[in-house]
Motif scaffolding. Structure first.
Motif, PDB file in Angstrom:
ATOM      1  N   TYR A 116       0.819  -1.213   0.000  1.00 34.81           N
ATOM      2  CA  TYR A 116       0.000   0.000   0.000  1.00 34.81           C
ATOM      3  C   TYR A 116       0.856   1.268   0.000  1.00 34.81           C
ATOM      4  O   TYR A 116       0.393   2.341  -0.408  1.00 34.81           O
ATOM      5  CB  TYR A 116      -0.951  -0.010   1.197  1.00 34.81           C
ATOM      6  N   SER A 120       0.250   4.856  -4.830  1.00 34.91           N
ATOM      7  CA  SER A 120       0.231   6.025  -5.712  1.00 34.91           C
ATOM      8  C   SER A 120       1.048   5.765  -6.973  1.00 34.91           C
ATOM      9  O   SER A 120       0.625   6.105  -8.092  1.00 34.91           O
ATOM     10  CB  SER A 120       0.785   7.251  -4.975  1.00 34.91           C
ATOM     11  N   LYS A 123      -0.813   3.200  -9.247  1.00 31.47           N
ATOM     12  CA  LYS A 123      -1.927   3.818  -9.975  1.00 31.47           C
ATOM     13  C   LYS A 123      -1.415   4.734 -11.084  1.00 31.47           C
ATOM     14  O   LYS A 123      -2.011   4.803 -12.170  1.00 31.47           O
ATOM     15  CB  LYS A 123      -2.813   4.608  -9.006  1.00 31.47           C
ATOM     16  N   ASP A 136      -8.773   7.384  -5.697  1.00 32.87           N
ATOM     17  CA  ASP A 136      -8.393   7.136  -4.305  1.00 32.87           C
ATOM     18  C   ASP A 136      -9.646   6.868  -3.476  1.00 32.87           C
ATOM     19  O   ASP A 136     -10.735   7.332  -3.800  1.00 32.87           O
ATOM     20  CB  ASP A 136      -7.661   8.361  -3.739  1.00 32.87           C
ATOM     21  N   GLY A 137      -9.448   6.103  -2.424  1.00 32.66           N
ATOM     22  CA  GLY A 137     -10.532   5.917  -1.468  1.00 32.66           C
ATOM     23  C   GLY A 137     -11.466   4.753  -1.748  1.00 32.66           C
ATOM     24  O   GLY A 137     -12.426   4.545  -1.014  1.00 32.66           O
ATOM     25  N   ASP A 138     -11.208   3.974  -2.814  1.00 34.82           N
ATOM     26  CA  ASP A 138     -12.040   2.797  -3.091  1.00 34.82           C
ATOM     27  C   ASP A 138     -11.289   1.565  -2.606  1.00 34.82           C
ATOM     28  O   ASP A 138     -10.289   1.152  -3.194  1.00 34.82           O
ATOM     29  CB  ASP A 138     -12.345   2.689  -4.585  1.00 34.82           C
ATOM     30  N   ASP A 139     -11.776   0.966  -1.532  1.00 35.87           N
ATOM     31  CA  ASP A 139     -11.049  -0.120  -0.866  1.00 35.87           C
ATOM     32  C   ASP A 139     -10.814  -1.313  -1.784  1.00 35.87           C
ATOM     33  O   ASP A 139      -9.696  -1.839  -1.862  1.00 35.87           O
ATOM     34  CB  ASP A 139     -11.809  -0.550   0.390  1.00 35.87           C
ATOM     35  N   ASP A 142      -8.341  -0.479  -4.605  1.00 32.28           N
ATOM     36  CA  ASP A 142      -6.980  -0.387  -4.068  1.00 32.28           C
ATOM     37  C   ASP A 142      -6.378  -1.775  -3.880  1.00 32.28           C
ATOM     38  O   ASP A 142      -5.221  -2.018  -4.247  1.00 32.28           O
ATOM     39  CB  ASP A 142      -6.993   0.358  -2.720  1.00 32.28           C
TER      40      ASP A 142
END
Length: 612
Positions: A116, A120, A123, A136-139, A142
């Motif tokens: 993790y 960045s 992606k 960002d922010g989608d579990d 990710d």
């Protein structure tokens, strides 16, 4: 000729002995949905064909799931073991061992959370190189991106250490596993890739919101629709995986259509889903098992219905439908309409049969309905007193008969029961009986007023009236042995029923009717389900074998509802002998769907990948 065939078989074995096969899926050692069943049930037949040393599964590592599914390795001397040790030395949280299923296949599992800190960067390159934009922010996204990065690095390491000099095939299932494919192609790794989409996510959303889904398929703009339903990143992953793979496959003709229009590539071939039929086989015990489990369902039905009014259990049939709660996609709307029409047809015909139809799905609920649980507890109290009386009468009857002199006379059984037990039984029965109608739903739902199944039942007055020939039990949770109402697992429950109903409007394959078939249970599905479409095209006498397929291609809801209602009405009129005969035909027909037969489609996909 025999010598030629022998040589061909020998050559094929040689290829398989040298070729390494990796299957990559989000549901390896991670039970989420139907793909778990596909992968797990296929393992024994794949290992029999490829050998345990040439076949590997790759999936995500989640500690809670791994505790039940994964057995860590102790020997890391193999090339895969060495690769795992090397990746661990580089800081990756990767695990090597065996999946605790039949065949015990070797698995490599990657912990998405361990990279993790690189999300960045991961992606960034996904967007720069393949135009895959992950917010960002989608579990889930990710985890999928992190998992895909690690799998790609794993294959990079293998190829850098000459592992890929022999033929290597990597088969990726669904978008959650597909991210490494464009990277493998971009790096020109010596790996042949196969991608299977079991259903496009965009197609599922469209079908849920457009009753004319298949008619409108050629006219959708995939980008506009993906943005509309907020699934653009997943659609981009699916498209990149489909276009990047050497061989692109899906599970049925109906899904191939949506792949052509929504993913922009027509699948090279179809890979129908099978089962490990041996796991379901009951052979000559099939009818005995049905009767045993049916008696357990009888106990629930007596507790649920008989407190209001009784009916003849010897003239009662159990229908059921189950699956994800998608009211139109799964055909719950059509099933309810057909059951309402069946109810009317049975009343008009003066039928003395009763149908209890179960809806087994998953919905938000607060708890079990207190009245349903209370009724269950009360009838168990009644049974407890009856057992006490039975034991008391049995002992006293035996003593009375054996100790009496002179001519034999049958004793008065009433005198053998204590007043206390007679009173206890009377009180228990009186407290259990009620004038209220039996509940149609077993739980207290969170969205009771908005639930589509309940609203249909209310508007059609199918609320378990005494005169209804079709009764409804809506169970908004999956059945398991810990369930206090049924006390059995789902597979057992299926065996105790008489007919499964799955008239889906959107179903890429559909395991439920296939699982029914393997359990010796007739079922109804539609030709818009992959399984139903396959049956229509490959099994000419399918109705005689307990596989009923309704036509939903014209979009005419009322015609389809009448067709389904007629199938159900005809089934109700079958004799017990006919139903028993059909059970044996179902189990016999299920052999067609064993992986030992359907595995040939996978073999063809792998041969094609090697040729390319």
């Amino acid at each position: 000729m025999k010598a030629v065939l022998k040589n061909l078989k020998s050559e094929k074995r040689d290829v398989e002995n040298k070729t390494k096969l990796f299957e990559v899926a989000w549901e390896v050692c991670n039970q989420v949905g139907g793909i778990y069943t596909v992968i797990r049930s296929k393992v024994p037949s794949v290992i029999e064909k490829w050998g345990v040393d040439n076949y590997f599964l790759v999936g995500p590592y989640f500690e809670d799931q791994a505790a039940a599914h994964f057995d860590p390795a102790t020997d890391y001397s193999t090339p895969i073991g060495k690769a795992v040790l090397e990746m661990q030395a580089r800081g990756f949280d990767v695990h090597y061992g065996q999946w605790i299923v039949s065949g015990r296949p070797n698995v490599v599992l990657f912990n998405p959370y361990s990279v993790y800190d690189k999300l960045s960067e991961i992606k960034h390159y996904l967007y720069q190189d393949y135009n895959i934009s992950i917010p960002d922010g989608d579990d889930l996204l990710d985890k999928v991106a992190a998992f895909g990065f690690q799998v790609k690095e794993f294959f990079h390491y293998l190829c850098a250490n000459d592992f890929c000099d022999n033929n290597t095939i990597a088969h990726f299932h669904e978008w959650m596993a597909g991210i490494p494919i464009p990277g493998i192609r971009k790096s020109n790794l010596k790996i042949k890739t196969v991608f299977t989409t079991h259903a496009t996510l965009l197609g599922r959303y469209l079908a849920m919101n457009d009753t004319g889904f298949y008619q409108n398929l050629p006219f959708y703009n995939w980008e506009e629709e993906a943005n509309k339903f907020n699934v653009r990143p997943i659609a981009e992953i699916e498209r990149a995986s489909a276009h990047g793979a050497h061989v692109f496959t899906t599970v049925s003709d109906v899904t191939a259509q949506e792949c052509t229009y929504l993913l922009g590539r027509t699948p090279d071939m179809l890979l129908p889903n099978g089962l490990n039929i041996e796991r379901f086989e009951a052979l000559h015990q099939i009818q005995n098992q049905h009767v045993q489990v049916k008696d357990k369902i009888h106990e629930f039905v007596m507790g649920h219905f008989f407190q209001s009014y009784p009916f003849d259990l010897d003239k009662t049939l159990y229908f059921f439908t189950s699956g994800r709660y998608e009211y139109q996609n799964k055909g719950y709307d059509l099933t309810l309409e057909a059951l309402a029409r069946l109810n009317w047809k049975m009343q008009q015909a003066g039928s003395d049969m009763t149908v209890v139809s179960f809806f087994i799905t998953k919905r938000p609920f607060y708890s079990f309905n207190p009245e349903v649980l209370q009724s269950k507890a009360q009838i168990e109290d009644v049974r407890g007193v009856v057992d006490e009386i039975t034991e008391q009468v049995g002992k006293r009857l035996y003593t009375e008969i054996t100790s009496k002199e002179g001519a034999y006379e049958f004793p008065n059984l009433r005198e053998m029961v204590d007043d206390y037990l007679r009173l206890k039984l009377r009180r228990n029965v009186q407290s259990w009986k009620t004038k209220n109608l039996p509940k149609v739903v077993t739980h207290t739902l969170v969205d009771d007023a908005k639930d589509e199944i309940l609203n249909f039942l209310r508007s059609s007055n199918m609320v378990n009236n005494r005169h209804d020939r079709v009764k409804i039990v809506y169970h908004p949770d999956f059945i398991s042995t810990t369930n206090p109402l049924f006390k059995m697992d789902y597979t057992q429950f299926v065996r105790g029923c008489h007919l499964g109903i799955f008239p889906s409007m959107y179903e890429p394959w559909g395991y439920t009717p296939l699982e029914c078939l393997a359990s010796g249970l007739p079922s109804v599905t539609s030709n818009l389900a992959g399984f139903g479409d396959y049956v229509v095209k490959n099994i000419p006498d399918h109705e005689d074998r307990g596989m009923y397929i309704i036509d939903r291609t014209d979009g005419n809801f009322h015609r389809a509802a009448e067709e389904l209602a007629n199938i159900l009405f005809n089934f109700v009129q079958k004799t017990r002998r006919d139903r028993i005969s059909l059970r044996y035909k179902c189990e016999e027909s299920s052999l067609h769907f064993d992986w030992s037969n359907l595995g040939k489609y996978y073999d063809k996909a792998y041969e094609t990948a090697l040729e390319r």
